[in-house]
Scaffold this motif. Structure first.
Motif, PDB file in Angstrom:
ATOM      1  N   ASP A 157       0.775  -1.090   0.044  1.00 59.05           N
ATOM      2  CA  ASP A 157       0.055   0.058   0.112  1.00 59.05           C
ATOM      3  C   ASP A 157       0.914   1.325  -0.013  1.00 59.05           C
ATOM      4  O   ASP A 157       1.715   1.677   0.853  1.00 59.05           O
ATOM      5  N   TRP A 158       0.817   1.938  -1.216  1.00 53.55           N
ATOM      6  CA  TRP A 158       1.852   3.015  -1.263  1.00 53.55           C
ATOM      7  C   TRP A 158       1.269   4.334  -1.958  1.00 53.55           C
ATOM      8  O   TRP A 158       0.213   4.200  -2.645  1.00 53.55           O
ATOM      9  N   TRP A 159       1.727   5.583  -1.646  1.00 49.55           N
ATOM     10  CA  TRP A 159       0.961   6.666  -1.942  1.00 49.55           C
ATOM     11  C   TRP A 159       2.069   7.693  -2.735  1.00 49.55           C
ATOM     12  O   TRP A 159       2.999   8.206  -2.056  1.00 49.55           O
ATOM     13  N   GLY A 177       9.103  12.315  -1.906  1.00 48.52           N
ATOM     14  CA  GLY A 177       9.120  10.886  -2.390  1.00 48.52           C
ATOM     15  C   GLY A 177       7.888  10.190  -1.985  1.00 48.52           C
ATOM     16  O   GLY A 177       6.642  10.787  -2.141  1.00 48.52           O
ATOM     17  N   THR A 178       7.807   8.917  -1.962  1.00 46.74           N
ATOM     18  CA  THR A 178       6.475   7.979  -1.760  1.00 46.74           C
ATOM     19  C   THR A 178       6.459   7.597  -0.395  1.00 46.74           C
ATOM     20  O   THR A 178       7.369   7.186   0.223  1.00 46.74           O
ATOM     21  N   PHE A 179       5.175   7.728  -0.024  1.00 48.24           N
ATOM     22  CA  PHE A 179       4.853   7.398   1.392  1.00 48.24           C
ATOM     23  C   PHE A 179       4.419   5.717   1.241  1.00 48.24           C
ATOM     24  O   PHE A 179       3.592   5.265   0.637  1.00 48.24           O
ATOM     25  N   TYR A 180       5.075   4.993   1.997  1.00 47.71           N
ATOM     26  CA  TYR A 180       4.824   3.605   2.044  1.00 47.71           C
ATOM     27  C   TYR A 180       3.866   3.392   3.428  1.00 47.71           C
ATOM     28  O   TYR A 180       4.416   3.342   4.435  1.00 47.71           O
ATOM     29  N   THR A 215       5.893  -7.117   7.931  1.00 51.28           N
ATOM     30  CA  THR A 215       5.930  -6.184   6.976  1.00 51.28           C
ATOM     31  C   THR A 215       7.375  -5.601   6.980  1.00 51.28           C
ATOM     32  O   THR A 215       7.916  -5.872   7.955  1.00 51.28           O
ATOM     33  N   GLY A 216       7.596  -5.058   5.892  1.00 55.41           N
ATOM     34  CA  GLY A 216       8.928  -4.461   5.826  1.00 55.41           C
ATOM     35  C   GLY A 216       8.912  -2.945   6.272  1.00 55.41           C
ATOM     36  O   GLY A 216       8.032  -2.413   7.024  1.00 55.41           O
ATOM     37  N   ASN A 217      10.135  -2.250   6.060  1.00 55.92           N
ATOM     38  CA  ASN A 217      10.449  -1.037   6.662  1.00 55.92           C
ATOM     39  C   ASN A 217       9.459   0.005   5.779  1.00 55.92           C
ATOM     40  O   ASN A 217       8.859  -0.092   4.588  1.00 55.92           O
ATOM     41  N   VAL A 218       9.047   1.041   6.359  1.00 57.21           N
ATOM     42  CA  VAL A 218       8.336   2.322   5.820  1.00 57.21           C
ATOM     43  C   VAL A 218       8.839   3.497   5.636  1.00 57.21           C
ATOM     44  O   VAL A 218      10.017   3.768   6.354  1.00 57.21           O
ATOM     45  N   GLN A 219       8.378   4.687   4.896  1.00 59.93           N
ATOM     46  CA  GLN A 219       8.905   5.789   5.185  1.00 59.93           C
ATOM     47  C   GLN A 219       7.840   6.944   4.617  1.00 59.93           C
ATOM     48  O   GLN A 219       6.646   6.266   4.046  1.00 59.93           O
ATOM     49  N   GLY A 220       7.914   8.078   5.259  1.00 63.23           N
ATOM     50  CA  GLY A 220       7.013   8.896   4.797  1.00 63.23           C
ATOM     51  C   GLY A 220       7.283   9.756   3.349  1.00 63.23           C
ATOM     52  O   GLY A 220       8.372   9.336   2.679  1.00 63.23           O
ATOM     53  N   TYR A 221       6.467  10.678   3.010  1.00 57.23           N
ATOM     54  CA  TYR A 221       6.551  11.512   1.751  1.00 57.23           C
ATOM     55  C   TYR A 221       8.201  12.138   1.904  1.00 57.23           C
ATOM     56  O   TYR A 221       8.910  11.885   0.755  1.00 57.23           O
ATOM     57  N   ASN A 222       8.326  12.628   3.050  1.00 55.19           N
ATOM     58  CA  ASN A 222       9.637  13.354   3.275  1.00 55.19           C
ATOM     59  C   ASN A 222      10.460  12.459   4.405  1.00 55.19           C
ATOM     60  O   ASN A 222      10.271  12.585   5.359  1.00 55.19           O
ATOM     61  N   MET A 272       3.967  25.085  11.032  1.00 52.83           N
ATOM     62  CA  MET A 272       2.642  24.534  11.336  1.00 52.83           C
ATOM     63  C   MET A 272       2.489  23.493  10.561  1.00 52.83           C
ATOM     64  O   MET A 272       1.504  22.544  10.718  1.00 52.83           O
ATOM     65  N   MET A 273       3.572  22.658   9.671  1.00 55.23           N
ATOM     66  CA  MET A 273       3.614  21.648   9.206  1.00 55.23           C
ATOM     67  C   MET A 273       4.376  20.436   9.764  1.00 55.23           C
ATOM     68  O   MET A 273       4.790  19.474   9.183  1.00 55.23           O
ATOM     69  N   VAL A 274       4.232  20.333  11.215  1.00 59.94           N
ATOM     70  CA  VAL A 274       4.944  19.228  11.750  1.00 59.94           C
ATOM     71  C   VAL A 274       4.081  18.006  11.884  1.00 59.94           C
ATOM     72  O   VAL A 274       3.122  18.032  11.983  1.00 59.94           O
ATOM     73  N   ASN A 275       4.698  17.021  11.162  1.00 59.12           N
ATOM     74  CA  ASN A 275       3.621  15.857  10.841  1.00 59.12           C
ATOM     75  C   ASN A 275       4.474  14.780  11.124  1.00 59.12           C
ATOM     76  O   ASN A 275       3.819  13.379  11.198  1.00 59.12           O
ATOM     77  N   ASN A 276       5.722  14.501  11.767  1.00 55.24           N
ATOM     78  CA  ASN A 276       6.537  13.320  12.559  1.00 55.24           C
ATOM     79  C   ASN A 276       6.432  12.288  11.537  1.00 55.24           C
ATOM     80  O   ASN A 276       6.717  11.040  12.004  1.00 55.24           O
ATOM     81  N   GLN A 277       6.635  12.476  10.249  1.00 58.18           N
ATOM     82  CA  GLN A 277       6.807  11.288   9.363  1.00 58.18           C
ATOM     83  C   GLN A 277       8.425  10.447   9.584  1.00 58.18           C
ATOM     84  O   GLN A 277       8.145   9.497   9.703  1.00 58.18           O
ATOM     85  N   GLN A 278       9.270  11.476   9.818  1.00 60.18           N
ATOM     86  CA  GLN A 278      10.590  10.751   9.921  1.00 60.18           C
ATOM     87  C   GLN A 278      10.545  10.027  11.391  1.00 60.18           C
ATOM     88  O   GLN A 278      11.056   8.975  11.274  1.00 60.18           O
ATOM     89  N   LYS A 279      10.066  10.952  12.408  1.00 64.03           N
ATOM     90  CA  LYS A 279      10.110  10.083  13.700  1.00 64.03           C
ATOM     91  C   LYS A 279       9.056   8.696  14.037  1.00 64.03           C
ATOM     92  O   LYS A 279       9.331   7.791  14.410  1.00 64.03           O
ATOM     93  N   ASP A 280       7.987   8.764  13.213  1.00 64.51           N
ATOM     94  CA  ASP A 280       6.923   7.663  13.292  1.00 64.51           C
ATOM     95  C   ASP A 280       7.500   6.478  12.535  1.00 64.51           C
ATOM     96  O   ASP A 280       7.673   5.306  12.999  1.00 64.51           O
ATOM     97  N   ALA A 281       8.234   6.608  11.220  1.00 63.21           N
ATOM     98  CA  ALA A 281       8.670   5.826  10.599  1.00 63.21           C
ATOM     99  C   ALA A 281      10.007   4.981  11.111  1.00 63.21           C
ATOM    100  O   ALA A 281      10.154   3.915  11.389  1.00 63.21           O
ATOM    101  N   ALA A 282      10.793   5.735  11.919  1.00 66.52           N
ATOM    102  CA  ALA A 282      11.832   5.336  12.373  1.00 66.52           C
ATOM    103  C   ALA A 282      11.420   4.600  13.629  1.00 66.52           C
ATOM    104  O   ALA A 282      12.287   3.666  13.824  1.00 66.52           O
ATOM    105  N   ALA A 283      10.492   4.818  14.401  1.00 66.30           N
ATOM    106  CA  ALA A 283      10.162   4.164  15.486  1.00 66.30           C
ATOM    107  C   ALA A 283       9.591   2.608  15.039  1.00 66.30           C
ATOM    108  O   ALA A 283       9.620   1.848  15.804  1.00 66.30           O
ATOM    109  N   PHE A 284       8.670   2.830  13.987  1.00 62.23           N
ATOM    110  CA  PHE A 284       8.212   1.545  13.461  1.00 62.23           C
ATOM    111  C   PHE A 284       9.006   0.694  12.768  1.00 62.23           C
ATOM    112  O   PHE A 284       9.065  -0.637  13.266  1.00 62.23           O
ATOM    113  N   ASN A 285      10.100   1.240  12.176  1.00 60.50           N
ATOM    114  CA  ASN A 285      11.187   0.447  11.388  1.00 60.50           C
ATOM    115  C   ASN A 285      11.903  -0.327  12.539  1.00 60.50           C
ATOM    116  O   ASN A 285      12.546  -1.419  12.414  1.00 60.50           O
TER     117      ASN A 285
END
Length: 772
Positions: free
Chosen positions: A393-395, A405-408, A447-454, A462-475
């Motif tokens: 499932d990728w965006w 980048g692509t959101f996994y 499941t494998g590793n994931v990443q956010g759009y960035n 106002m654009m803090v979205n924790n994509q890097q932090k959440d992906a790192a914690a999950f991986n």
């Protein structure tokens, strides 16, 4: 959505020209053959104790009900509307999710022609029954609550067994048998229309059949205005105040089936191709803009002196695409996180062009089962199952270069099942019959590793979205999970007289989480709202540490009836205690997990899946009676009443999407070729809701439906009116209306929180069916 050619010839032309590949039809051995046409079907002889011979109080939708409801719906699930305990969670126009006694979606096992199908979408838009067109349904059997372990597994609700048309075979000495059917329908609300074709040829040992169907609809209209704006967020496009945005659909199916039989052996092969180029969703942030399913199904059934052997292998592929349909805002500017009205030029480098989302799944499985006749009174069933399921499932980044980048969302997801079962059914004497069964299921997920759009930033300002932090914690987590699940069933039926039966029993049923419940990882509100399988407008975050749901259920069915079944009434009280029920809590850590998210009662929120203790209890009542046989025809009465209560025992909160007290009563009339129904539906106010989800309450309502049909030997015509008096009402299981406007943001103001999805207003429909 813009076709205006009318019914039969045009529908058939589209069937032949619209899809790429022929599609398969073959009989499932899991479902007893129910033949819709006057053709000869050869099958294996039944064992002395018929398999699935009524235990678990199965309800089968009979042939007259199937025929009279087909022209009124393109949604196969709703053909079960008269089954006690059945309700439907609203979704797309062909994809509602069955709810059995308060338990919906993956909590029920759904077999389509013997295959375990899985919804492959973060919104569960491609539900299993959406791949079986109503015109091709031959059998629908429902095991609510307690059922045999031979038909259960990986579910805590019930089991639905759906089967397409069985292959015909000629009788001895008949020569070549040919048969076919041609049909079309039209429904006024939404300007819906479609058609179907069926053709088969067979001799005594070989059979081949083709089936095709097509259906489309524009947005439907409610019985009155229900919103305050006509805006869609797209320049120059608006929709009326009474129109339910994002409710249009277009779908077609083709099937090809081949069968060989002889000396007690039957081999069947089906290839099925289902194409849905558009299905919009009024209670989801996204729309399905393309979905292709292909499935291959090979089945062997052999009859031997000791009993019956049934073996099957199948493979399914799903390629799924979502984005914003025409009723939802497509272009978002740089101020998308703080404003809903920012102007945006398609050539602007700061613009996001929609939100493309892709899903691809592969589902390969095999089953083997044997019915062994131990004696005239005893039958042993044994069998096993293996299923290998993969999901990506990728965006991709939105147009205009907003994301680098692509959101996994789920990357290289796997969910594999291995199962074994044994079941002993015995007739102790003329009054007593028992069934004991055990089933073991091993479910492995990873499941494998994931990443956010960035993947290199958490955003700023106002654009803090924790994509890097959440992906790192999950991986960083060990994501592999293995569940060992045991299912047990004990049932007994007592027949004290020819006018009464009592069936009672207990069951332990276990379901492991699905991939979206365990592995969706982002705490960003925009990503979370795209992961929502229940249509409540909220965002959801997965939980790797979820435990399997374990339901302990007791139930009894009291069946009083005339000796000739000219009248009958059934009552089934039930109680289920669910350990580790997968409910939700307000998220406590992450980008969207703010103080306001924790406390608000009048907005959409972000939730995380969590285990809890829950209970469900209720009663289903059904009955029918022959009222009078006169020169004006035969008059009858039938009805169902349902009540269920669901509660989170840890918090006292209501469980989500529980149908309030409801009743459906129908006056039937038959005279010669006439088959007519006047139906009244009553639903009480829904005020016992899930507060953690800010679930909407709905007022009570009453509806009236009229159905008329006339049959000749080779033709049938149907006419009906749904919601005869154009009543406005909100569907209690319809979820939240997010069918137009700026749906990418959690709380955009348009559509605002607090609006439910209304049901359809008056709909006049007609259908024509020709046999040859």
């Amino acid at each position: 959505m813009g076709y205006h050619i009318r019914p039969l010839a045009a529908a058939v032309a589209v069937i032949f020209s619209g899809a790429a590949s022929p599609v398969a039809v073959a009989q499932t051995s899991d479902v007893p053959a129910t033949v819709l046409d006057e053709v000869v079907v050869r099958g294996a002889r039944e064992p002395s104790v018929p398999a699935t011979s009524g235990f678990g109080n199965p309800s089968a939708v009979d042939k007259p009900e199937l025929r009279i409801l087909r022209p009124a719906t393109s949604d196969t699930a709703t053909l079960m509307r008269d089954v006690p305990g059945m309700q439907f969670q609203s979704a797309g126009g062909t994809s509602s999710l069955p709810v059995i006694r308060g338990l919906a979606d993956d909590r029920n096992r759904i077999l389509v022609d013997g295959m375990d199908l899985i919804a492959s979408c973060p919104n569960h838009m491609n539900s299993p029954l959406s791949y079986l067109d109503p015109s091709n349904v031959a059998t629908l059997k429902v095991y609510p609550g307690i059922g045999p372990v031979s038909v259960g597994g990986d579910s805590i609700g019930g089991t639905i067994i759906a089967g397409g048309r069985p292959l015909p075979f000629a009788s001895a000495g008949q020569g070549l048998l040919t048969t076919g059917e041609l049909g079309a329908f039209y429904r006024s609300n939404g300007d819906a229309w479609g058609g179907n074709i069926y053709a088969a040829a067979a001799n005594e040992s070989f059979s081949i059949a083709y089936t095709g169907s097509y259906a489309e609809s524009e947005n439907y209209k409610a019985g009155g205005n229900f919103k305050t704006t006509t805006a869609t967020g797209n320049p120059g496009q608006s929709i009326p105040l009474n129109e339910v945005g994002s409710s249009a659909y277009k779908t077609w199916t083709q099937q090809l089936a081949i069968g060989l039989q002889g000396d007690g052996n039957l081999v069947e092969f089906k290839y099925t191709f289902v194409k849905t180029p558009e299905q919009l969703y009024p209670n989801q942030r996204m729309d399905m803009l393309d979905n292709e399913q292909q499935r291959f199904n090979l089945n062997y059934v052999g009859q031997f002196a000791w009993g019956k052997l049934d073996a099957r292998i199948y493979h399914e592929t799903v390629d799924h695409y979502m984005d914003f349909g025409p009723d939802k805002r497509f272009w978002y500017g740089g101020g998308m996180m703080t404003s809903v009205g920012m102007p945006c030029s398609p050539i602007s480098a700061t613009c996001a062009a929609g939100m493309p989302m892709y899903t691809a799944s592969r589902n390969t499985g095999g089953t083997v089962a044997a019915d062994i006749e131990l004696s005239e009174k005893d039958l042993l069933r044994v069998g096993g199952l293996y299923q290998h399921y993969t999901l990506d499932d990728w965006w991709p980044p939105s147009g205009g270069g907003m994301w680098p980048g692509t959101f996994y969302n789920i990357n290289d997801g796997e969910r594999n099942r291995f199962a074994l079962f044994g079941e002993w059914e015995s007739r102790l004497n003329a009054q007593w019959k028992t069934l004991l069964g055990a089933r073991y299921e091993n479910v492995q997920m990873d499941t494998g590793n994931v990443q956010g759009y960035n993947p290199n930033t958490n955003g700023m300002g106002m654009m803090v979205n924790n994509q890097q932090k959440d992906a790192a914690a999950f991986n960083a987590q060990d994501r592999k999970r293995t569940d060992d699940n045991w299912n047990l069933t004990a049932l007994a039926r007592y027949t004290p007289s020819e006018m009464a039966d009592i069936e009672f029993g207990a069951a332990r049923k276990v379901r492991s989480p699905n991939l979206y419940e365990r592995y969706t990882w982002s705490t960003w509100s925009m990503a979370a709202v795209m992961n929502n399988t229940v249509g409540d407008g909220n965002g959801y975050i997965g939980n790797i540490d979820l435990k399997p749901e374990k339901a302990n259920t007791i139930a009894a069915t009291f069946d009083w009836h005339a000796a000739d079944r000219s009248w009958e009434i059934k009552a089934t009280p039930y109680y289920s205690r669910v350990t580790d029920y997968i409910d939700a809590i307000r998220c406590t850590s992450g980008a969207a997990c703010t103080r306001n998210n924790t406390t608000t009662t009048n907005q959409f929120v972000v939730l995380q899946y969590a285990n809890a203790s829950a209970e469900l209890y209720g009663i289903d009542i059904s009955g029918q009676a022959a009222l009078a046989q006169t020169t004006a025809g035969a008059f009858g009465l039938r009805g169902v009443i349902g009540y269920v209560h669901g509660e989170n025992r840890d918090t006292g909160d209501g469980l989500y999407n529980i149908m309030p007290l409801n009743a459906r009563i129908a006056l039937t009339h038959r005279l010669g070729g006439w088959d007519n129904v006047l139906e009244v539906i009553g639903v009480t106010r829904k005020d016992d809701v899930s507060e953690v989800r800010n679930e909407l309450e709905t007022p009570g309502y009453g509806l009236t439906n009229l159905r008329l049909s006339y049959s000749w030997k080779q033709a049938r015509i149907d006419f009906g009116v749904e919601n005869l008096f154009d009543k406005f009402y909100y569907m209690p299981l319809g979820g939240a209306y997010v069918g137009q406007g700026s749906t990418m943001m959690l709380n955009p103001g348009n559509p605002a929180w607090g609006t439910g999805v209304p049901g359809a207003g008056r709909t006049i429909y007609t259908g024509l069916n020709l046999k040859f």
